[in-house]
Design a protein around this motif. Structure first.
Motif, PDB file in Angstrom:
ATOM      1  N   GLY A  57       1.247  87.274  83.124  1.00  0.00           N
ATOM      2  CA  GLY A  57       1.088  87.510  84.483  1.00  0.00           C
ATOM      3  C   GLY A  57       0.892  86.106  85.373  1.00  0.00           C
ATOM      4  N   ALA A  58       0.203  85.279  84.875  1.00  0.00           N
ATOM      5  CA  ALA A  58      -0.027  83.846  85.611  1.00  0.00           C
ATOM      6  C   ALA A  58       1.253  83.144  85.748  1.00  0.00           C
ATOM      7  N   ARG A  59       1.865  83.318  84.768  1.00  0.00           N
ATOM      8  CA  ARG A  59       3.328  82.424  84.674  1.00  0.00           C
ATOM      9  C   ARG A  59       4.329  83.127  85.377  1.00  0.00           C
ATOM     10  N   ALA A  60       4.210  84.392  85.485  1.00  0.00           N
ATOM     11  CA  ALA A  60       5.199  85.129  86.299  1.00  0.00           C
ATOM     12  C   ALA A  60       4.750  84.929  87.757  1.00  0.00           C
ATOM     13  N   LEU A  61       3.554  84.814  88.205  1.00  0.00           N
ATOM     14  CA  LEU A  61       3.591  84.504  89.655  1.00  0.00           C
ATOM     15  C   LEU A  61       4.155  83.118  90.198  1.00  0.00           C
ATOM     16  N   THR A  62       4.348  82.165  89.259  1.00  0.00           N
ATOM     17  CA  THR A  62       4.965  81.026  89.356  1.00  0.00           C
ATOM     18  C   THR A  62       6.451  81.232  89.764  1.00  0.00           C
ATOM     19  N   LEU A  63       7.052  82.315  89.416  1.00  0.00           N
ATOM     20  CA  LEU A  63       8.315  82.413  89.705  1.00  0.00           C
ATOM     21  C   LEU A  63       8.684  82.719  91.112  1.00  0.00           C
ATOM     22  N   LEU A  64       7.724  83.076  92.037  1.00  0.00           N
ATOM     23  CA  LEU A  64       7.796  83.729  93.165  1.00  0.00           C
ATOM     24  C   LEU A  64       7.454  82.510  94.266  1.00  0.00           C
ATOM     25  N   GLY A  65       7.133  81.140  93.686  1.00  0.00           N
ATOM     26  CA  GLY A  65       6.988  80.168  94.530  1.00  0.00           C
ATOM     27  C   GLY A  65       5.792  79.277  93.982  1.00  0.00           C
ATOM     28  N   PRO A  66       5.290  78.304  94.656  1.00  0.00           N
ATOM     29  CA  PRO A  66       4.437  77.165  94.355  1.00  0.00           C
ATOM     30  C   PRO A  66       2.972  78.217  94.172  1.00  0.00           C
ATOM     31  N   THR A  67       2.330  77.969  92.997  1.00  0.00           N
ATOM     32  CA  THR A  67       1.201  78.851  92.634  1.00  0.00           C
ATOM     33  C   THR A  67       0.192  78.092  92.068  1.00  0.00           C
ATOM     34  N   SER A  68      -1.130  78.378  92.298  1.00  0.00           N
ATOM     35  CA  SER A  68      -2.262  77.803  91.572  1.00  0.00           C
ATOM     36  C   SER A  68      -3.006  78.837  90.773  1.00  0.00           C
ATOM     37  N   VAL A  69      -3.387  78.209  89.872  1.00  0.00           N
ATOM     38  CA  VAL A  69      -4.446  79.263  88.794  1.00  0.00           C
ATOM     39  C   VAL A  69      -5.521  78.781  88.357  1.00  0.00           C
ATOM     40  N   MET A  70      -6.305  79.584  88.244  1.00  0.00           N
ATOM     41  CA  MET A  70      -7.776  79.097  88.133  1.00  0.00           C
ATOM     42  C   MET A  70      -8.034  79.735  86.492  1.00  0.00           C
ATOM     43  N   TYR A  71      -8.631  78.662  85.664  1.00  0.00           N
ATOM     44  CA  TYR A  71      -8.645  79.329  84.124  1.00  0.00           C
ATOM     45  C   TYR A  71     -10.067  78.657  83.344  1.00  0.00           C
ATOM     46  N   LEU A  72     -10.190  79.475  82.317  1.00  0.00           N
ATOM     47  CA  LEU A  72     -11.518  78.850  81.648  1.00  0.00           C
ATOM     48  C   LEU A  72     -10.799  78.047  80.659  1.00  0.00           C
ATOM     49  N   THR A  73     -11.611  76.853  80.337  1.00  0.00           N
ATOM     50  CA  THR A  73     -11.269  75.966  79.043  1.00  0.00           C
ATOM     51  C   THR A  73     -11.319  76.740  77.874  1.00  0.00           C
ATOM     52  N   PRO A  74     -10.207  76.721  77.100  1.00  0.00           N
ATOM     53  CA  PRO A  74     -10.558  77.095  75.698  1.00  0.00           C
ATOM     54  C   PRO A  74     -11.576  76.256  75.028  1.00  0.00           C
ATOM     55  N   SER A  75     -12.244  76.932  73.840  1.00  0.00           N
ATOM     56  CA  SER A  75     -13.127  75.864  73.200  1.00  0.00           C
ATOM     57  C   SER A  75     -12.344  75.283  72.135  1.00  0.00           C
ATOM     58  N   ASN A  76     -11.253  75.476  71.656  1.00  0.00           N
ATOM     59  CA  ASN A  76     -10.638  74.575  70.550  1.00  0.00           C
ATOM     60  C   ASN A  76      -9.959  73.530  71.279  1.00  0.00           C
ATOM     61  N   PRO A  77     -10.154  72.256  71.020  1.00  0.00           N
ATOM     62  CA  PRO A  77      -9.636  71.180  71.996  1.00  0.00           C
ATOM     63  C   PRO A  77      -8.013  70.919  72.139  1.00  0.00           C
ATOM     64  N   LEU A  78      -7.476  71.335  70.884  1.00  0.00           N
ATOM     65  CA  LEU A  78      -6.062  71.309  70.923  1.00  0.00           C
ATOM     66  C   LEU A  78      -5.426  72.391  71.593  1.00  0.00           C
ATOM     67  N   ILE A  79      -5.873  73.768  71.390  1.00  0.00           N
ATOM     68  CA  ILE A  79      -5.226  74.566  72.594  1.00  0.00           C
ATOM     69  C   ILE A  79      -5.670  74.171  73.834  1.00  0.00           C
ATOM     70  N   ALA A  80      -6.751  73.614  74.128  1.00  0.00           N
ATOM     71  CA  ALA A  80      -7.142  73.356  75.547  1.00  0.00           C
ATOM     72  C   ALA A  80      -6.392  72.299  76.044  1.00  0.00           C
ATOM     73  N   GLU A  81      -5.810  71.271  75.444  1.00  0.00           N
ATOM     74  CA  GLU A  81      -4.788  70.309  75.777  1.00  0.00           C
ATOM     75  C   GLU A  81      -3.691  71.013  76.120  1.00  0.00           C
ATOM     76  N   LEU A  82      -3.010  71.523  75.069  1.00  0.00           N
ATOM     77  CA  LEU A  82      -1.674  72.282  75.221  1.00  0.00           C
ATOM     78  C   LEU A  82      -1.695  73.236  76.379  1.00  0.00           C
TER      79      LEU A  82
END
Length: 312
Positions: free
Chosen positions: A146-171
């Motif tokens: 859903g978050a990625r889909a919104l970017t298809l309609l134009g410039p978009t900002s997203v707010m997110y929680l940082t994942p606890s795993n550092p590799l997943i967080a970075e990717l």
């Protein structure tokens, strides 16, 4: 007109720091996801459901949490119906794993073929007012899509929680930055407000357990839940319309339907708890329509003074 704020430095972490043995299972899993992403969506989702069924056999803790949540939220289900819903939910979680690859790596052109929007005109009308749009979403298994889909309609900002795993967080951070005008963490409230001021839609999902400032007990499926009631404050400060935004995975496995509701009328009302309860009712309605796609494996009702997951 929608404008994009200049993004701050990304402070990227070099990926060679994640080459140690502790990260090998994650790299292996990501390689599998990337390989499966070349398949048609039906085949991807079939693989995802198979992985979910495998996880269901071994994830005793998460199965227990899901069963408790479903029992609390949907008490009318029989034991057999509850067990079946738990199994279907794990299949949905398996689909989510493979959808991460689509969210991160699929082209906009491919996603446009898979995604159908309903109510896009509500977003365009809201942005015409020049104060951005707070896209109020929730933690369904289709959340990242859903978050990625919104970017298809134009410039978009997203707010997110940082994942606890550092590799997943970075990717996750790298791929969010690639597709959005700006991705901000849950601590960057000023940046969120600036993005609204720049007339951007901001994807925002405040429905998880929250016990910090602006926390109140608000019924969710009739059960008291520690909830973030700051949405009302953000709407009041920014003047941005608040539009409920719900994605769903279509039952025929052909893609996704994204529903953009009209802006909430008389919001904020001056009563943050009542406003949050109003949002909870929308989540409840959508979860009842797509029960397997809601995130039942999360301890939504745990509080410092009450832990139903320990009692049961």
């Amino acid at each position: 007109m929608t404008t994009s704020p200049s993004a701050p430095p990304s402070n990227r972490i070099a990926l060679y720091r994640f080459l140690g043995p502790r990260f090998w299972p994650i790299w292996l899993g990501l390689g599998l996801v990337r390989a499966v992403n070349v398949l048609p969506l039906r085949a991807q989702l079939a693989v995802g459901r198979a992985l979910g069924r495998l996880a269901h056999r071994f994830a005793r803790r998460d199965k227990r949490i899901a069963a408790i949540n479903i029992d609390m939220c949907l008490p009318g289900l029989s034991a057999t119906e509850r067990d079946e819903l738990v199994r279907e939910h794990f299949e949905s979680l398996g689909c989510t794993l493979l959808e991460t690859g689509l969210v991160w790596w699929a082209s906009d052109a491919r996603l446009r073929r898979l995604i159908q929007f309903e109510g896009e005109e509500h977003l365009q009308t809201a942005l015409a007012k020049g104060r951005g749009a707070l896209m109020l979403s929730a933690h369904f298994t289709t959340l990242e899509m859903g978050a990625r889909a919104l970017t298809l309609l134009g410039p978009t900002s997203v707010m997110y929680l940082t994942p606890s795993n550092p590799l997943i967080a970075e990717l996750s951070r790298r791929n969010r930055e690639k597709h959005t005008a700006q991705a901000v963490t849950s601590e960057q409230i000023r940046e969120l407000l600036q993005n609204l001021k720049s007339n951007l839609p901001v994807w925002y999902a405040p429905d998880q357990r929250y016990t910090g400032k602006n926390s109140e007990l608000v019924p969710f499926f009739g059960v008291p839940a520690a909830s973030n009631v700051a949405t009302s404050r953000l709407a009041k400060i920014s003047g941005a319309p608040v539009l409920p935004y719900f994605p769903e995975r279509r039952a025929d496995n052909t893609g996704y339907t994204i529903v953009i509701h009209p802006p909430l009328a008389d919001f904020p009302s001056g009563d943050p708890v009542a406003d949050t309860r109003r949002f909870h009712e929308l989540i409840e309605d959508h979860a009842r329509r797509n029960p397997a796609q809601y995130l039942w494996t999360y301890k939504r009702f745990k509080r410092p003074d009450d832990d139903p997951y320990r009692r049961r």
